[in-house]
Design an enzyme around this catalytic site. Structure first.
Site, PDB file in Angstrom:
ATOM      1  N   ASN A 152       0.887  -1.684  -0.131  1.00 48.36           N
ATOM      2  CA  ASN A 152      -0.138   0.318   0.156  1.00 48.36           C
ATOM      3  C   ASN A 152       0.633   1.144  -0.490  1.00 48.36           C
ATOM      4  O   ASN A 152       0.989   0.998   1.150  1.00 48.36           O
ATOM      5  CB  ASN A 152      -0.894  -0.253   1.124  1.00 48.36           C
ATOM      6  CG  ASN A 152      -1.672   1.579   1.306  1.00 48.36           C
ATOM      7  OD1 ASN A 152      -1.843   1.906   0.608  1.00 48.36           O
ATOM      8  ND2 ASN A 152      -2.568   0.520   2.505  1.00 48.36           N
ATOM      9  N   ARG A 196      -2.663  -2.036  -3.372  1.00 46.85           N
ATOM     10  CA  ARG A 196      -3.696  -1.742  -3.872  1.00 46.85           C
ATOM     11  C   ARG A 196      -3.974  -0.115  -4.419  1.00 46.85           C
ATOM     12  O   ARG A 196      -2.839   0.656  -4.349  1.00 46.85           O
ATOM     13  CB  ARG A 196      -3.894  -0.725  -1.925  1.00 46.85           C
ATOM     14  CG  ARG A 196      -5.207   0.246  -1.648  1.00 46.85           C
ATOM     15  CD  ARG A 196      -5.172   1.170  -0.742  1.00 46.85           C
ATOM     16  NE  ARG A 196      -6.161   2.274   0.132  1.00 46.85           N
ATOM     17  CZ  ARG A 196      -6.886   2.613   0.700  1.00 46.85           C
ATOM     18  NH1 ARG A 196      -5.607   2.574   1.393  1.00 46.85           N
ATOM     19  NH2 ARG A 196      -7.865   3.390   0.888  1.00 46.85           N
ATOM     20  N   HIS A 212     -13.272   3.057  -0.395  1.00 48.71           N
ATOM     21  CA  HIS A 212     -12.552   2.463   0.926  1.00 48.71           C
ATOM     22  C   HIS A 212     -13.265   1.165   0.605  1.00 48.71           C
ATOM     23  O   HIS A 212     -13.798   0.321   1.443  1.00 48.71           O
ATOM     24  CB  HIS A 212     -13.463   3.155   1.886  1.00 48.71           C
ATOM     25  CG  HIS A 212     -12.305   4.946   2.775  1.00 48.71           C
ATOM     26  ND1 HIS A 212     -13.404   5.596   2.450  1.00 48.71           N
ATOM     27  CD2 HIS A 212     -11.684   5.166   2.511  1.00 48.71           C
ATOM     28  CE1 HIS A 212     -12.639   6.327   3.067  1.00 48.71           C
ATOM     29  NE2 HIS A 212     -11.259   5.868   3.043  1.00 48.71           N
ATOM     30  N   HIS A 264     -16.613   3.994   7.739  1.00 48.98           N
ATOM     31  CA  HIS A 264     -14.921   4.030   7.636  1.00 48.98           C
ATOM     32  C   HIS A 264     -15.000   5.630   7.975  1.00 48.98           C
ATOM     33  O   HIS A 264     -14.664   6.661   7.339  1.00 48.98           O
ATOM     34  CB  HIS A 264     -14.692   3.231   6.318  1.00 48.98           C
ATOM     35  CG  HIS A 264     -13.253   3.316   5.721  1.00 48.98           C
ATOM     36  ND1 HIS A 264     -12.342   2.519   6.006  1.00 48.98           N
ATOM     37  CD2 HIS A 264     -12.249   4.423   6.057  1.00 48.98           C
ATOM     38  CE1 HIS A 264     -11.122   2.822   5.776  1.00 48.98           C
ATOM     39  NE2 HIS A 264     -10.658   3.970   5.742  1.00 48.98           N
ATOM     40  N   LEU A 265     -14.114   5.436   9.476  1.00 50.27           N
ATOM     41  CA  LEU A 265     -14.151   6.593  10.132  1.00 50.27           C
ATOM     42  C   LEU A 265     -12.024   6.441  10.228  1.00 50.27           C
ATOM     43  O   LEU A 265     -12.421   6.425  11.039  1.00 50.27           O
ATOM     44  CB  LEU A 265     -14.502   7.386  11.016  1.00 50.27           C
ATOM     45  CG  LEU A 265     -16.511   6.937  10.678  1.00 50.27           C
ATOM     46  CD1 LEU A 265     -16.598   7.722  12.340  1.00 50.27           C
ATOM     47  CD2 LEU A 265     -16.475   7.766   9.484  1.00 50.27           C
ATOM     48  N   GLY A 266     -11.400   7.140   9.108  1.00 52.32           N
ATOM     49  CA  GLY A 266     -10.434   7.540   8.688  1.00 52.32           C
ATOM     50  C   GLY A 266      -9.909   8.644   8.739  1.00 52.32           C
ATOM     51  O   GLY A 266     -10.430   9.542   9.134  1.00 52.32           O
ATOM     52  N   GLY A 313      -8.960   9.293   5.266  1.00 53.60           N
ATOM     53  CA  GLY A 313     -10.012   9.295   5.135  1.00 53.60           C
ATOM     54  C   GLY A 313     -11.544   8.868   5.267  1.00 53.60           C
ATOM     55  O   GLY A 313     -11.242   7.646   5.723  1.00 53.60           O
ATOM     56  N   ARG A 360      -9.268  17.049   3.710  1.00 49.85           N
ATOM     57  CA  ARG A 360     -10.268  17.164   2.309  1.00 49.85           C
ATOM     58  C   ARG A 360     -11.823  17.707   2.709  1.00 49.85           C
ATOM     59  O   ARG A 360     -12.261  17.275   3.839  1.00 49.85           O
ATOM     60  CB  ARG A 360     -10.362  15.386   1.850  1.00 49.85           C
ATOM     61  CG  ARG A 360      -9.103  15.206   1.070  1.00 49.85           C
ATOM     62  CD  ARG A 360      -9.373  14.342   0.405  1.00 49.85           C
ATOM     63  NE  ARG A 360      -8.879  13.147   1.531  1.00 49.85           N
ATOM     64  CZ  ARG A 360      -9.252  11.515   1.482  1.00 49.85           C
ATOM     65  NH1 ARG A 360      -9.158  10.746   0.349  1.00 49.85           N
ATOM     66  NH2 ARG A 360      -8.080  11.061   1.999  1.00 49.85           N
ATOM     67  N   ASP A 414      -5.757  15.312  12.695  1.00 56.28           N
ATOM     68  CA  ASP A 414      -5.355  14.799  13.216  1.00 56.28           C
ATOM     69  C   ASP A 414      -6.837  14.088  14.711  1.00 56.28           C
ATOM     70  O   ASP A 414      -6.351  15.197  15.144  1.00 56.28           O
ATOM     71  CB  ASP A 414      -4.272  13.761  14.564  1.00 56.28           C
ATOM     72  CG  ASP A 414      -4.029  12.620  14.782  1.00 56.28           C
ATOM     73  OD1 ASP A 414      -3.049  11.942  14.005  1.00 56.28           O
ATOM     74  OD2 ASP A 414      -4.677  12.312  15.442  1.00 56.28           O
ATOM     75  N   MET A 415      -7.514  13.349  14.126  1.00 47.81           N
ATOM     76  CA  MET A 415      -9.138  12.909  14.978  1.00 47.81           C
ATOM     77  C   MET A 415      -8.379  13.353  16.614  1.00 47.81           C
ATOM     78  O   MET A 415      -8.963  14.211  17.595  1.00 47.81           O
ATOM     79  CB  MET A 415      -9.707  12.533  14.909  1.00 47.81           C
ATOM     80  CG  MET A 415     -11.142  12.104  16.341  1.00 47.81           C
ATOM     81  SD  MET A 415     -11.951  14.096  15.766  1.00 47.81           S
ATOM     82  CE  MET A 415     -13.027  13.539  14.448  1.00 47.81           C
ATOM     83  N   ARG A 416      -7.050  12.391  16.865  1.00 48.90           N
ATOM     84  CA  ARG A 416      -7.042  12.609  18.317  1.00 48.90           C
ATOM     85  C   ARG A 416      -6.132  13.857  19.524  1.00 48.90           C
ATOM     86  O   ARG A 416      -6.490  14.620  20.464  1.00 48.90           O
ATOM     87  CB  ARG A 416      -5.749  11.586  18.725  1.00 48.90           C
ATOM     88  CG  ARG A 416      -5.557   9.826  18.991  1.00 48.90           C
ATOM     89  CD  ARG A 416      -4.746   9.566  19.049  1.00 48.90           C
ATOM     90  NE  ARG A 416      -4.700   9.670  17.647  1.00 48.90           N
ATOM     91  CZ  ARG A 416      -3.200   8.493  17.328  1.00 48.90           C
ATOM     92  NH1 ARG A 416      -3.059   7.108  17.773  1.00 48.90           N
ATOM     93  NH2 ARG A 416      -2.837   8.143  16.326  1.00 48.90           N
ATOM     94  N   GLY A 450     -13.346   5.483  13.966  1.00 49.59           N
ATOM     95  CA  GLY A 450     -14.275   4.660  14.583  1.00 49.59           C
ATOM     96  C   GLY A 450     -13.739   3.047  15.344  1.00 49.59           C
ATOM     97  O   GLY A 450     -14.614   2.880  16.327  1.00 49.59           O
ATOM     98  N   GLU A 454      -7.930  -4.262   5.005  1.00 52.89           N
ATOM     99  CA  GLU A 454      -8.414  -4.326   3.369  1.00 52.89           C
ATOM    100  C   GLU A 454      -6.604  -4.774   3.057  1.00 52.89           C
ATOM    101  O   GLU A 454      -7.395  -5.566   1.778  1.00 52.89           O
ATOM    102  CB  GLU A 454      -7.710  -2.409   2.936  1.00 52.89           C
ATOM    103  CG  GLU A 454      -8.854  -1.736   3.429  1.00 52.89           C
ATOM    104  CD  GLU A 454      -8.708  -0.919   4.089  1.00 52.89           C
ATOM    105  OE1 GLU A 454      -8.147  -0.473   5.562  1.00 52.89           O
ATOM    106  OE2 GLU A 454      -8.556   0.555   3.405  1.00 52.89           O
TER     107      GLU A 454
END
Ligand code: ADP
Length: 403
Positions: free
Chosen positions: A8, A92, A180, A207-209, A211, A240, A282-284, A329, A377
């Site tokens: 990937n 990928r 995804h 799919h929450l990453g 992306g 995005r 970054d969500m964290r 997620g 994946e």
């Protein structure tokens, strides 16, 4: 030991995994690694099946200046130190365009067709193709398989996949694809094993990453997705914007004088959580920040995720279950709780204890089931690669028998 190598490749890193193939065609993960910091501070890290560290070493920048060089270093390490010489390599590849509705064995012709879709996935496609080209040049007899993020969505009804623009553009490939797909395919294949009672029903997968997208599954097949022609649409992501009125882009071009490539860069790199918060993609980091802009970006993400779930619920005419997957997620208790809270009208009610301990089923008994399923994946890529290898092998055998 027969092995499949899964690759990937991104803009500054190559992630790889090695799967062993047993005599019955079963796959088991042996090695997981990556070369990151390509062109800046290259580093190879790898671990074994049990998480045991196999390598962690830095390289001089001149040794790994691009993605093919990173794959070369990983390949040499695998061959010389792990005695891995793969039967085939599965890659990928983000965009299969209108041509590819399933994985495909790659040759130069396939690569040049896939290159045409680079402008539809500028952040991913060129980097996905670079290692394929370099392996084709250096190991022409090594089978390589391209596995697409778009392929799983190719069964959609026309009404889901057209844009309301002149039809001739659809014929050219200007249509909704969805992404995804390898992740959603893995979830669709896992559901019959872990939740057989709902696997044939209507399921929304989030799919929450970095992306992020959502997919509506009916009977294990994708019928609708929040992403479209490119991976820009739908939910807000790390960098995005997700859904945006195209008029905003016209405004940027006409009023700010931005060129097409500036708009592209803006949409892929400057928007989403990063643009909204001005702090991080970054969500964290956003969740641990005390700044109001960070809190707003998180709230926006939650709101848009719930809004899109409503759209998919309409596509499915109801929902039998929800699944959360990918970085956010799978790991964020509070984002799951906040999205679920907005989905009470669809019968969702999380059990805080089960959610807090990242259980498989995190909903209260008697409510719409909500599951957390870690995606895989790479396993999907290894499976597609193996099955194409088998069909190539069996058709060669048949030809031998016929002649
Ligand atoms: P990708 O594979 O698209 O790079 P991932 O699926 O790894 O992305 O997801 C990355 C995102 O997941 C990041 O925004 C990261 O902050 C987020 N994430 C990972 N762990 C947690 C956590 N415990 N809480 C909140 N967000 C998390």
């Amino acid at each position: 030991m027969d092995t499949i190598l899964v690759v990937n490749a991104g803009s500054s890193s190559v992630k790889f995994q090695v799967f062993a193939v047993d005599n019955d065609g079963r796959l088991s993960r042996q090695i997981k690694g990556q070369v990151d910091g390509v062109g800046s501070r290259p580093r190879l890290r790898a671990s074994g099946a049990a998480g045991d560290k196999l390598a962690d070493r830095a390289y001089p920048i001149q040794n790994i200046q691009d993605v093919p060089a990173a794959l070369r270093v990983a390949g040499e390490w695998l061959r010389d130190e792990q005695q891995v010489v793969p039967l085939a390599v599965g890659h990928r590849v983000v965009h299969g365009g209108p041509d590819y509705d399933r994985s495909v064995l790659v040759d130069h012709n396939v690569v040049s067709r896939l290159d045409r879709y680079s402008m539809l996935a500028p952040l991913h496609q060129p980097h996905n193709l670079a290692p394929i080209r370099s392996l084709l040049a250096n190991f022409p007899s090594l089978p390589q398989v391209a596995c697409f993020d778009t392929a799983f969505h190719r069964d959609h009804d026309d009404v889901a996949d057209y844009y309301a623009i002149p039809r001739r553009l659809h014929a050219e490939g200007v249509r909704r694809y969805g992404f995804h797909g390898l992740s959603y395919e893995y979830i669709a294949k896992t559901l019959p094993k872990v939740a057989p009672e709902i696997a044939s029903g209507r399921v929304i997968v989030a799919h929450l990453g970095s992306g992020a997208s959502m997919c509506a599954l009916r009977g294990g097949r994708s019928v609708e997705s929040t992403m479209g022609f490119t991976a820009l649409d739908g939910l807000p992501m790390g960098t995005r914007p997700g859904q945006i009125d195209p008029g905003v882009l016209l405004y940027l071009a006409s009023t700010k004088g931005m060129s097409a490539s500036e708009v592209q860069d803006f949409l892929y790199r400057e928007c989403g959580l990063k643009g909204l918060s001005g702090i991080s993609n970054d969500m964290r980091e956003l969740q641990s920040s005390g700044e109001p802009e960070a809190a707003f970006a998180v709230e926006y993400f939650v709101y848009r995720a719930a809004l899109n779930a409503g759209m998919l619920a309409a596509a499915l005419q109801g929902v039998d279950a929800f699944v959360f997957t990918a970085g956010i997620g799978e790991n964020s208790v509070s984002i799951r709780a906040r999205i679920a809270e907005r989905l009470g009208w669809l019968g969702v009610d999380l059990d805080p204890l089960e959610n807090g301990r990242h259980a498989f089923q995190i909903s209260r008994a008697g409510t719409t089931p909500v599951y957390v399923i870690p995606t895989d994946e790479e396993l999907m890529i290894a499976q597609h690669t193996l099955s194409l290898l088998w069909s190539r092998y069996s058709s060669a055998k048949t030809r031998e028998q016929v002649s």
